[in-house]
Design an enzyme around this catalytic site. Structure first.
Site, PDB file in Angstrom:
ATOM      1  N   ASP A  27     -18.889 -37.180  21.355  1.00 60.12           N
ATOM      2  CA  ASP A  27     -19.580 -36.751  20.149  1.00 60.12           C
ATOM      3  C   ASP A  27     -21.082 -36.980  20.267  1.00 60.12           C
ATOM      4  O   ASP A  27     -21.555 -37.743  21.113  1.00 60.12           O
ATOM      5  CB  ASP A  27     -19.052 -37.501  18.931  1.00 60.12           C
TER       6      ASP A  27
ATOM      7  N   LYS B 152     -20.380 -33.497  17.346  1.00 60.35           N
ATOM      8  CA  LYS B 152     -20.124 -33.685  15.923  1.00 60.35           C
ATOM      9  C   LYS B 152     -21.323 -34.347  15.246  1.00 60.35           C
ATOM     10  O   LYS B 152     -21.636 -35.504  15.481  1.00 60.35           O
ATOM     11  CB  LYS B 152     -18.883 -34.553  15.708  1.00 60.35           C
TER      12      LYS B 152
ATOM     13  N   MET C 146     -22.820 -42.017   6.002  1.00 63.39           N
ATOM     14  CA  MET C 146     -23.256 -40.634   5.815  1.00 63.39           C
ATOM     15  C   MET C 146     -23.634 -40.335   4.363  1.00 63.39           C
ATOM     16  O   MET C 146     -23.274 -39.292   3.818  1.00 63.39           O
ATOM     17  CB  MET C 146     -22.155 -39.665   6.292  1.00 63.39           C
TER      18      MET C 146
END
Length: 259
Positions: A40, A62, A177
């Site tokens: 990732d 990602k 996030m």
């Protein structure tokens, strides 16, 4: 997916938050012997450098807004690589089972009759605060922690996080996030009873040489983000434990320069 029996095995390996010293010995060994590594975007260059030089390396990329491979495509790729390679590593930042979609990938691989094993990693929600001098629990400040995502998937099992309940649910809240939705999240936390003067820390690229911290309160942090142009990827730590940053940060782990 119902392929013929695989000759190999897929390992869902947690790369940790960035500092190569935080990668587990098992994870390091698998990288050194891997035939294929699908990694990732948030995996640090220092850990990518540990991969077997003869291995096939595939960037799954990602990251918010920049998914170079859709999730179904990534899973299908793992299935295909396990047909022809003995050791296939799916390398994920942090821990595969902490907001890393590792559970989804593992279930899909099992459904496809592909042998699979998870190798846990140190999640950024624990490591980044530690490198910032913030203990998530402390007998004088916090005996409970909630880990929650601030960026939810479309079409998930329920529409949204109940931030007002979380405001009362534990003394320390760690949000993954959450920078892009920070204003709305804070409004809900305050509406749920979190005092506006509650300390908050935003930690970007935790445990890496370019680690950045922004310390404020629920009442001030959105303005601070705008003024400093603070950006993702970052985690947020909310609670009285953030106040220990001023005391403990000077003794935080040394971040390696050659990452």
């Amino acid at each position: 997916m119902n392929p013929s029996k695989s000759i190999g095995k897929v390992y869902l390996v947690g790369a940790g938050p960035g500092d190569p010293g935080l990668l587990t010995l098992k994870g390091k060994t698998l990288l050194e012997f891997a035939d294929v590594v699908v990694y990732d975007a948030l995996v640090s260059p220092a850990i990518l450098a540990m991969i077997n030089p003869d291995a096939e390396k595939i960037d799954a990329g990602k990251r918010r807004g920049r998914h170079s491979l859709p999730q179904k495509t990534t899973t299908q790729l793992l299935v295909e690589k396990a047909q022809t390679h003995a050791v296939v590593v799916r390398l994920k930042g942090g821990d595969p089972f902490i907001f890393g979609r590792g559970g989804e990938e593992m279930a899909d691989l099992i459904e496809a009759n592909v042998p699979v094993e998870v190798v846990p990693g140190i999640t950024s929600g624990i490591a980044a605060p530690a490198y910032c001098g913030i203990p998530l629990t402390h007998r004088g400040y916090s005996s409970s922690v909630t880990f929650v995502t601030g960026h939810e998937a479309v079409g998930k099992y329920r529409p949204d996080v109940n931030w007002r309940a979380i405001a009362q649910g534990s003394e320390t809240v760690v949000i993954y996030m959450g920078v892009h939705n920070l204003n709305a999240i804070i409004e809900e936390l305050i509406a749920g009873g979190k005092p506006p003067e509650t300390p908050i820390a935003l930690i970007r690229w935790g445990t890496r040489p370019d680690q950045e911290e922004l310390i404020g309160t629920l009442a001030t942090i959105v303005r601070q983000v705008e003024e400093t142009e603070f950006e993702a990827p970052a985690i947020a730590v909310i609670g009285e434990v953030v106040g220990l940053h001023d005391i403990l940060a000077r003794y935080s782990p040394q971040i390696l320069i050659n990452q």
